[in-house]
Design an enzyme around this catalytic site. Sequence first.
Site, short mmCIF file in Angstrom:
data_model
loop_
_atom_site.label_atom_id
_atom_site.label_comp_id
_atom_site.label_asym_id
_atom_site.label_seq_id
_atom_site.Cartn_x
_atom_site.Cartn_y
_atom_site.Cartn_z
N GLY B 10 0.84 -1.20 0.00
CA GLY B 10 0.00 0.00 0.00
C GLY B 10 0.87 1.24 0.00
N VAL B 57 -2.52 -7.73 -1.97
CA VAL B 57 -1.82 -8.43 -0.89
C VAL B 57 -2.74 -9.37 -0.10
CG1 VAL B 57 0.10 -6.83 -0.57
CG2 VAL B 57 -2.07 -6.41 0.64
N TYR B 148 -11.70 -3.83 12.40
CA TYR B 148 -10.38 -3.20 12.20
C TYR B 148 -9.48 -3.44 13.43
CZ TYR B 148 -7.03 0.52 11.08
OH TYR B 148 -5.90 1.24 10.81
N ALA B 149 -10.04 -3.20 14.62
CA ALA B 149 -9.26 -3.36 15.86
C ALA B 149 -8.80 -4.81 16.01
CB ALA B 149 -10.09 -2.93 17.06
N ALA B 150 -9.69 -5.76 15.70
CA ALA B 150 -9.31 -7.17 15.82
C ALA B 150 -8.21 -7.51 14.83
CB ALA B 150 -10.53 -8.06 15.59
N LYS B 152 -5.91 -5.47 13.54
CA LYS B 152 -4.66 -4.83 13.94
C LYS B 152 -4.12 -5.42 15.24
CE LYS B 152 -4.14 -1.86 10.55
NZ LYS B 152 -2.98 -1.98 9.64
N ILE B 181 -3.58 10.88 11.77
CA ILE B 181 -2.57 11.45 10.88
C ILE B 181 -3.25 12.25 9.76
CG2 ILE B 181 -0.64 10.88 9.31
CD1 ILE B 181 -0.12 10.13 12.28
#
Lengths: 86, 239
Positions: B10, B57, B148-150, B152, B181
């Site tokens: 990415g 990926v 998403y949290a799981a 990461k 960011i």
Amino acid sequence: MEKDTLVDELKALIIKNLKLQDIAPADIDTAAPLFGGGLGLDSIDALELVVGLEKTYGIRIPDEDVGKEAFASVNALADYVLRNKK
Amino acid sequence: MSVPVALVTGGTKGIGKEIALLLAAKGMRVYMNFSTDRDAADAAGKEFNGETIQADVSDQDQVNAMVDTIMKKEDRLDILVNNAGIIRDGLLMLMPAKNWHRVMEVNLNSVFYCSKAVLRPMVGNRWGRIINIISPSALMGRAGQTNYAASKGGVLSFTRSLAREVARYGITVNAVSPGVIETELTRDMEARIRQEFISMIPAGRFGTPKEVARAVSFLASAEAGYITGEYLSVDGGLT
């Protein structure tokens, strides 16, 4: 290649690849398991041997099932290399 | 010794692009991976003296083909930055299963495929750096981001475990956790939401992609060789 020659070659490769100190080819039992046995090698050491064997003989040790078969002993490893080398 | 080779997944947009540009500026030969946006890839590729390379990926065959291509050209791969990621936010009770699975495929499975593919060259060279981009959501949790949290959180545990497997080969495996960011995503944020975020950040501002890239660049360097299985937060004190 004669299997006896290959067995000697593999023992030398194992010593060199895994940087075994104070071990001669004759000290490696051809019939004993390579890892988790008398050589004091563990499964993580096997990673480097996988890479070394793949480079030297053009074989592929793709997964742990094949690894178990190939690393059962130097004898088994020689058989595996003979069957699969290019 | 020839120039170290790095692959950033990415790597043509946002944080990934900044990482790729900084590694290239530090003298590495860098491959920016992208999946679908060829225009962005072409534009990013023009900004630096490196390569772009296409692969999804979340597809193991495509990952293996990408790494083979790099190995044929360079005969080495020293640094992998697993940066590619997606969000499909939503409350769990209403989350379609496909949004769970897709996030796992892109954020977590990709880390397995890419790391596995680069380990042979790294073990062979007895040197390597794998840096995984995680998130404050993995560390604190966040409503609307169970998937998403799981994913990461999975990457963080993967990081710690792989670090132990390959440490003796001079390969380090670490994670970087960027906070909020400034990217395309946050630039379009409503002023109210933006203010809400800023009020949670002790530093009182969003971070920049470059600040994240510097942390990655440090972990990729020879100087960081004794740091492994760690995560480094770049989040202005958020977590």
